[in-house]
Design an enzyme around this catalytic site. Sequence first.
Site, mmCIF file in Angstrom:
data_model
loop_
_atom_site.group_PDB
_atom_site.id
_atom_site.type_symbol
_atom_site.label_atom_id
_atom_site.label_comp_id
_atom_site.label_asym_id
_atom_site.label_seq_id
_atom_site.Cartn_x
_atom_site.Cartn_y
_atom_site.Cartn_z
ATOM 1 N N TYR A 47 4.122 6.807 9.633
ATOM 2 C CA TYR A 47 3.278 5.536 9.394
ATOM 3 C C TYR A 47 4.102 4.477 8.792
ATOM 4 O O TYR A 47 4.139 3.379 9.013
ATOM 5 C CB TYR A 47 2.174 6.130 8.565
ATOM 6 C CG TYR A 47 1.296 5.121 8.470
ATOM 7 C CD1 TYR A 47 -0.040 4.968 9.277
ATOM 8 C CD2 TYR A 47 1.022 3.803 7.600
ATOM 9 C CE1 TYR A 47 -1.215 4.043 9.466
ATOM 10 C CE2 TYR A 47 0.190 2.802 7.698
ATOM 11 C CZ TYR A 47 -0.874 2.954 8.307
ATOM 12 O OH TYR A 47 -1.958 2.226 8.362
ATOM 13 N N TYR A 72 -9.300 5.523 7.343
ATOM 14 C CA TYR A 72 -9.214 6.026 8.761
ATOM 15 C C TYR A 72 -10.019 6.981 8.672
ATOM 16 O O TYR A 72 -10.124 8.118 8.269
ATOM 17 C CB TYR A 72 -7.992 6.278 9.179
ATOM 18 C CG TYR A 72 -6.897 5.328 9.578
ATOM 19 C CD1 TYR A 72 -6.161 4.849 8.445
ATOM 20 C CD2 TYR A 72 -6.521 4.913 10.737
ATOM 21 C CE1 TYR A 72 -5.127 3.854 8.565
ATOM 22 C CE2 TYR A 72 -5.614 3.746 10.969
ATOM 23 C CZ TYR A 72 -4.857 3.331 9.967
ATOM 24 O OH TYR A 72 -3.834 2.465 10.180
ATOM 25 N N PRO A 124 -4.109 0.484 18.682
ATOM 26 C CA PRO A 124 -3.899 -0.013 17.279
ATOM 27 C C PRO A 124 -3.917 1.151 16.282
ATOM 28 O O PRO A 124 -3.239 0.878 15.126
ATOM 29 C CB PRO A 124 -4.809 -0.997 17.120
ATOM 30 C CG PRO A 124 -5.841 -0.721 18.034
ATOM 31 C CD PRO A 124 -5.439 -0.047 19.418
ATOM 32 N N HIS A 128 0.823 -1.045 0.010
ATOM 33 C CA HIS A 128 -0.027 -0.243 0.106
ATOM 34 C C HIS A 128 0.909 1.194 -0.025
ATOM 35 O O HIS A 128 1.702 1.434 0.771
ATOM 36 C CB HIS A 128 -0.914 0.057 1.220
ATOM 37 C CG HIS A 128 -2.214 -0.515 0.883
ATOM 38 N ND1 HIS A 128 -3.153 -0.765 1.713
ATOM 39 C CD2 HIS A 128 -2.233 -1.866 0.179
ATOM 40 C CE1 HIS A 128 -4.073 -1.518 1.342
ATOM 41 N NE2 HIS A 128 -3.671 -2.340 0.504
ATOM 42 N N LYS A 159 1.493 0.222 15.143
ATOM 43 C CA LYS A 159 2.533 0.059 15.538
ATOM 44 C C LYS A 159 3.108 -0.932 16.328
ATOM 45 O O LYS A 159 4.135 -1.327 16.532
ATOM 46 C CB LYS A 159 2.865 1.415 16.192
ATOM 47 C CG LYS A 159 2.859 2.528 15.494
ATOM 48 C CD LYS A 159 4.192 2.639 14.411
ATOM 49 C CE LYS A 159 4.296 3.549 13.286
ATOM 50 N NZ LYS A 159 4.512 3.182 12.139
#
Length: 395
Positions: free
Chosen positions: A389, A206, A297, A77, A301
């Site tokens: 990220y 998200y 979550p 991704h 990580k």
Amino acid sequence: MTARVTRTQVGIIGAGPAGLLLGQLLARSGVDAVVLENRSREYVEARQRAGVLEHDVASLLRELGLADRMDTEGIEHGGIYLQFDGERHHIDFHDLAGRSVWVWAQTEVVKDLVAARLAAGLALEFEVSGTAVHDLTADEPRMTYRSADGEQRELVCDVIAGCDGFHGPSRAAVPAGLLTVSERVYPFAWLGVLADVAPSTDELIYAHHPDGFALHSVRTPEVSRLYVQVRPEEDIADWSDERIWAALQTRLGLPGWTLHEGPIREKGITPMRSFVAAPMRHGRLFLAGDAAHIVPPTGAKGLNLAAADVVVLAQALVAWLVDGDERLADSYSDTCLRRVWRATHFSWWMTSMLHTPPGQDPFDARLQLAQLRHVTSSRPAATDLALRYTGQPLP
Ligand code: FAD
Ligand code: DHB
């Protein structure tokens, strides 16, 4: 009953990602280890947990020859979507950070690690019970346990690696007063489902929503992984499939986009906390992964931090046990905790930005939206998210 006594260099408690990966890294440098796990192989290979591997963690698996299935069945991704206020914005990791992540489930990573360990004839015992650690500050710490067939055993080690997760016995074996615990418990949890339906999105979504956060993740071209924010005390029995899909439709929905529904195969609720225990070493016991720290979550990580810890630990143990140089072992805890606290901050920040606390103050809601608008409209802010990220380089 007298115990059967054996010896190894590194006694590893826990066959989760931390313990198994440590075992592979040590084996590569000729350091002998025994991995003990209290659950069955079937259980650890089926447990649904994290799904996103940082750029360098994916590369590490490749370097260890453990990525053949990830490279064919996993999905690279190059970004994520942040959704709020009826808008969906793409954060392009390739463009902003020159990095990507791999969506490849923790259960699959664990399957490959178990298979590699067993194929190489390396020691891994499932279904042990009564695991206890002793003499942690002596030259030869010991582990005692009962094997799956009921035999009492003792394992004499040079060091013990506590990779036994948040509830394991390792951290509890550090004498009271020697560990400093920093903790935050959040007033929400994630209800996660695995659904037999093709993902409705090409990259993770998200979503901030007044009803609560939602996340659309993926597993395979036929299986979706979805999460909704719920109260921590929520009873899963109160969440029928219809109710879950209705919440997901409300929170993820956008005009012109369809969330496809399908049979829900598995569902569970995970409470959310930040937790850091320091130091991550006591004598010859080294804590790694969830045994030492937990992140909420949001930001994916947990598994990646566990991998980073054991990379540092493997380097330290090889230097000590092969070359007799203890300096990296002495700096292990400080080295790991710097990364742990950065990830703790990132996970707290993502969590705070995206979740709706019960009885949220309207002022706080406006601040969240302002933060989300900033992250999605400022290139430096988006780059910061992309770098964090996709993950700091591994040591
Ligand atoms: P674990 O995976 O917990 O492994 C520890 C192992 O030790 C286990 O196999 C356990 O059975 C074993 N063990 C425990 N006690 C003993 C004993 N006495 N003797 C022998 N063995 C023992 N992270 C994300 O980024 N995204 C997510 O969506 C996400 N979801 C999660 C859902 C749940 C329910 C949980 C618990 C965690 C989730 N995480 C998630 C976090 C992520 O999965 C963990 O950070 C990761 O598993 C850490 O790996 P670990 O090896 O340190 O610990
Ligand atoms: C998944 C889990 C996460 O915590 C996250 O931030 C993204 C994806 C997952 O399980 O796919």
